[in-house]
Design an enzyme around this catalytic site. Sequence first.
Site, short mmCIF file in Angstrom:
data_model
loop_
_atom_site.label_atom_id
_atom_site.label_comp_id
_atom_site.label_asym_id
_atom_site.label_seq_id
_atom_site.Cartn_x
_atom_site.Cartn_y
_atom_site.Cartn_z
N THR A 103 0.83 -1.20 0.00
CA THR A 103 0.00 0.00 0.00
C THR A 103 0.87 1.25 0.00
O THR A 103 0.65 2.18 -0.79
CB THR A 103 -0.94 -0.01 1.23
OG1 THR A 103 -1.75 -1.18 1.13
CG2 THR A 103 -1.80 1.23 1.29
N ASN B 181 -4.53 -9.69 -8.40
CA ASN B 181 -4.68 -10.36 -7.11
C ASN B 181 -5.95 -11.19 -7.00
O ASN B 181 -6.06 -12.06 -6.13
CB ASN B 181 -4.64 -9.34 -5.97
CG ASN B 181 -5.56 -8.17 -6.21
OD1 ASN B 181 -5.51 -7.52 -7.25
ND2 ASN B 181 -6.42 -7.89 -5.26
N GLN C 145 1.72 -9.38 -6.29
CA GLN C 145 1.25 -10.78 -6.34
C GLN C 145 2.15 -11.69 -7.17
O GLN C 145 2.02 -12.91 -7.11
CB GLN C 145 -0.18 -10.84 -6.91
CG GLN C 145 -1.23 -10.27 -5.98
CD GLN C 145 -1.48 -11.13 -4.74
OE1 GLN C 145 -1.14 -12.31 -4.70
NE2 GLN C 145 -2.07 -10.53 -3.72
N SER D 174 5.69 -6.35 -1.76
CA SER D 174 5.27 -6.44 -0.36
C SER D 174 5.73 -7.77 0.24
O SER D 174 5.42 -8.84 -0.31
CB SER D 174 3.74 -6.34 -0.29
OG SER D 174 3.30 -6.61 1.01
N HIS E 47 4.97 -9.58 2.94
CA HIS E 47 4.10 -10.61 3.55
C HIS E 47 3.39 -11.49 2.52
O HIS E 47 2.72 -12.46 2.88
CB HIS E 47 3.11 -9.98 4.55
CG HIS E 47 1.95 -9.25 3.94
ND1 HIS E 47 0.70 -9.82 3.85
CD2 HIS E 47 1.83 -8.02 3.44
CE1 HIS E 47 -0.13 -8.95 3.31
NE2 HIS E 47 0.53 -7.84 3.05
N THR F 142 13.06 6.41 11.06
CA THR F 142 14.11 5.45 11.42
C THR F 142 13.86 4.12 10.72
O THR F 142 12.75 3.60 10.76
CB THR F 142 14.15 5.27 12.95
OG1 THR F 142 14.38 6.55 13.53
CG2 THR F 142 15.24 4.31 13.37
N CYS G 42 -13.13 -5.33 0.44
CA CYS G 42 -13.88 -4.14 0.86
C CYS G 42 -14.50 -4.35 2.23
O CYS G 42 -14.55 -5.45 2.74
CB CYS G 42 -14.93 -3.77 -0.17
SG CYS G 42 -16.23 -4.98 -0.28
C1 LIG Z 1 -1.87 -6.45 -5.99
C2 LIG Z 1 -1.72 -5.89 -4.61
N1 LIG Z 1 -1.18 -4.67 -4.45
C3 LIG Z 1 -1.01 -4.13 -3.24
C4 LIG Z 1 -1.42 -4.79 -2.10
C5 LIG Z 1 -1.23 -4.14 -0.76
O1 LIG Z 1 -0.13 -4.69 -0.06
P1 LIG Z 1 0.04 -4.54 1.51
O2 LIG Z 1 -0.91 -5.49 2.15
O3 LIG Z 1 1.48 -4.90 1.76
O4 LIG Z 1 -0.22 -3.12 1.84
C6 LIG Z 1 -2.00 -6.06 -2.21
C7 LIG Z 1 -2.49 -6.77 -1.02
O5 LIG Z 1 -3.40 -7.54 -1.05
C8 LIG Z 1 -2.15 -6.62 -3.50
O6 LIG Z 1 -2.70 -7.83 -3.68
#
Ligand SMILES: Cc1ncc(COP(=O)(O)O)c(C=O)c1O
Length: 381
Positions: A70, A149, A178, A198, A200, A236, A323
């Site tokens: 994000t 995604n 993704q 990202s 995670h 930081t 959502c």
């Molecule tokens: C295609 C895509 N972009 C961005 C994000 C956002 O990532 P984060 O959860 O690290 O903010 C996601 C999370 O589901 C995603 O699937």
Amino acid sequence: MIYFDNSATTMPYDEVLDSFMKVSKDYFGNPSSLHGIGAMAEKLLTQARQQVAQLLEVYENEIYFTSGGTEGNNLAIKGVAFAHQNRGKHIIISSIEHASVKQTCEQLAELGFEITILPVNKDGRVEVSSVEEAIKEETILVSVMHVNNETGAIQPIEEIGSLLKNHSKILFHVDFVQGVGKVDLNIKKCGIDLCTISAHKFHGLKGNGILFIREGVKMFPLFTGGSQERKLRSGTENVAGAVSTAKALRMIFQKKKHDMKNLLEVSRFLKEELMKIPGVVVNTPEENCAPHIVNFSVPGVKSEVLVHALEEKGIYVSTTSACSSKKKSISSTVFAMTGREDLAESTIRMSLSYQNTLEEAQTVIKELIAALKRLKEVMKS
Ligand SMILES: Cc1ncc(COP(=O)(O)O)c(C=O)c1O
């Protein structure tokens, strides 16, 4: 438990957790401190940046550590928009982008930017010709994701990159969240200027991410303060987060080399079996799709109901819609692809990791058939 929701998040690898713990405990210094404890932390951060750069085949000074997808998407889009607005205020995105791209652009529209939202074809892919048609004199940025995604559809990044090579003033951002570790993306070859990752989503830790920014791209920082991350992201640094992200990235690239065959086998089995179930429509395209996402709909059966019916059997999948629970949850991607509300409101996403097995997939199909039978009987009565 059978966890088939890896596109929402993945379970961190033990080695990733170990490295996070070790760095947090033994190298807790602030990289900006002048003393030796700070210097140790700075050294680790530099090493993590070098490792990530090497894995992504880019330069070390093109890697910025962030808090995740994000933030990466917000920084990439707003950072470019605010820095280049004197040249133009037109941005092109697709209709299937993640909310962190779509809503960022909605915000920019309120500030006077013009946003073109490209449609997708029936396979959920952006047509390169539509990008070309949307380009104007004032266009400063094109942002198209790599792997969707919700459906797993792979977007024509290399082709869009080639097109944009003829438009040297337009920057190209790709949300690679993704695709990492599942579908290759050569950042340099595709002519990408900014790329979001990202941690995670590949067994790293939440709250960690990477933004690639090509050397020389002018950006407007969103966080100002202590001038960390070459003045683009003050605050930081999360050294343990960066080190564990580099570890997760290295591990997922290795898994891809060794375990892709198994992953493909599991997803192929799921798709083939789903197609045999009466009333089930597979939304994931047959070609050009990521190996870990299988998306389907069962018109007449609301996604939430099926998610909970499977959960009762210890199977975790998702509705694809992130959502808020108060909003009617329909899949905007499936709707953009098909224009059908009945498919969009009954969408289920199964998303795999390299750990998932064929036995798990067999159980899931068996339980899905049983759950649909139960639900249909309830609906009839
Ligand atoms: C295609 C895509 N972009 C961005 C994000 C956002 O990532 P984060 O959860 O690290 O903010 C996601 C999370 O589901 C995603 O699937």
